[in-house]
Structures are given as C-alpha cells and as structure tokens.
Design a protein around this motif. Structure first.
Motif, mmCIF file in Angstrom:
data_model
loop_
_atom_site.group_PDB
_atom_site.id
_atom_site.type_symbol
_atom_site.label_atom_id
_atom_site.label_comp_id
_atom_site.label_asym_id
_atom_site.label_seq_id
_atom_site.Cartn_x
_atom_site.Cartn_y
_atom_site.Cartn_z
ATOM 1 N N TRP A 1 0.839 -1.196 0.000
ATOM 2 C CA TRP A 1 0.000 0.000 0.000
ATOM 3 C C TRP A 1 0.875 1.247 0.000
ATOM 4 O O TRP A 1 0.632 2.197 -0.745
ATOM 5 N N ASN A 2 1.926 1.252 0.830
ATOM 6 C CA ASN A 2 2.832 2.389 0.924
ATOM 7 C C ASN A 2 3.600 2.583 -0.387
ATOM 8 O O ASN A 2 3.755 3.708 -0.871
ATOM 9 N N ASN B 1 1.328 4.149 -2.892
ATOM 10 C CA ASN B 1 1.132 5.572 -2.611
ATOM 11 C C ASN B 1 2.339 6.403 -3.012
ATOM 12 O O ASN B 1 2.190 7.562 -3.396
ATOM 13 N N GLN C 1 -1.292 3.173 -10.535
ATOM 14 C CA GLN C 1 -0.325 3.703 -9.571
ATOM 15 C C GLN C 1 0.307 2.516 -8.871
ATOM 16 O O GLN C 1 -0.316 1.878 -8.025
#
Length: 138
Positions: A44-45, A48, A123
């Motif tokens: 997830w990081n 991001n 992304q």
C-alpha cells in the motif's frame, strides 16, 4: 514400589508435548497474520509513493479466480453451508511489450473486453481506470 517412568509422569510428559505443539501452532498462525499485514501495508505504501501513470495499452486477457468455502457440521448438525468469492483480473500490454495484471471489481471486469485499446491509468500495482478509445466507424 512403583516405577517412576509410568503413571502420572508419562501423562504429564504427553500434556507438555501437546501444549508445546499448540503454542507453536498458535505462534505460526499469529506470525502469518502479522507477515501478511506487514506485506499489505508495505505494498500500500509503495503504491502511494509511486507516480500515477496513464499509458496507451491493450487489454490482452481477463481471468477470474473463484474461492470456495465450506462451513458446517457445527453444534452436532449435519448442515453444510458453502459460500464462494470471485476475484477478477485483467492483463494489459503496453506499447513497450510489458504486461501488467490488475485486480478489478466485478463491475469493471464486465465493462472490459479483450482487444480493447485505450488509456490505462495505474499507480504501482493499483488499477485506477481504463478509458477505451472510441472506434472509428467507416
């Protein structure tokens, strides 16, 4: 006189062995959950931190993965409940020839067809959308 190798001492040894096995199993299960949580948070990081990209791409394949779960036989009943979960995947090929597979919602999956060309927005490993090119009619 009784031999100290028999009787309660062997029961205590068995109890100790079973207790050790249960504790090790508990540690392995909890450890697995912790590892999965850490990996999910790290991904997830990374997503991001990745830039949002929009590239020309073609949808080259679609697939589903169905997981089935059996529940039942609890409380002395013979009733069995079966549930399933479907995960949807689409694979895009960009102009460089690289392929990327993304997990998408069932609704998004239903709107996409193999051979579609357009602008893929993503992304990291996170699918953000696909805008299909309008087909020119002759």
């Amino acid at each position: 006189m009784m031999d100290p190798g028999f009787g309660f001492s062997s029961f205590e040894n068995m109890f100790t062995i079973v207790l050790v096995i249960v504790v090790i199993g508990f540690i392995v299960v909890i450890g697995s959950f912790i590892v999965m949580a850490v990996r999910g948070t790290a991904q997830w990081n990374r997503n991001n931190q990745s830039p949002r990209l929009t590239v020309d791409a073609e949808l080259v394949s679609r697939r589903t993965e169905v997981s089935t779960f059996h529940h039942g036989g609890h409380n002395g009943t013979d009733m069995c409940h079966i549930s399933s979960s479907t995960t949807y995947y689409v694979t895009f090929q960009v102009d460089s020839g690289d392929r990327m597979e993304f997990s998408v919602s069932g609704q998004e999956y239903g709107l996409l067809a193999e051979g579609d060309r357009g602008k893929l927005t993503f992304q990291g490993t996170r699918y953000l959308g696909f805008e299909r090119e309008k087909v020119k009619r002759t």
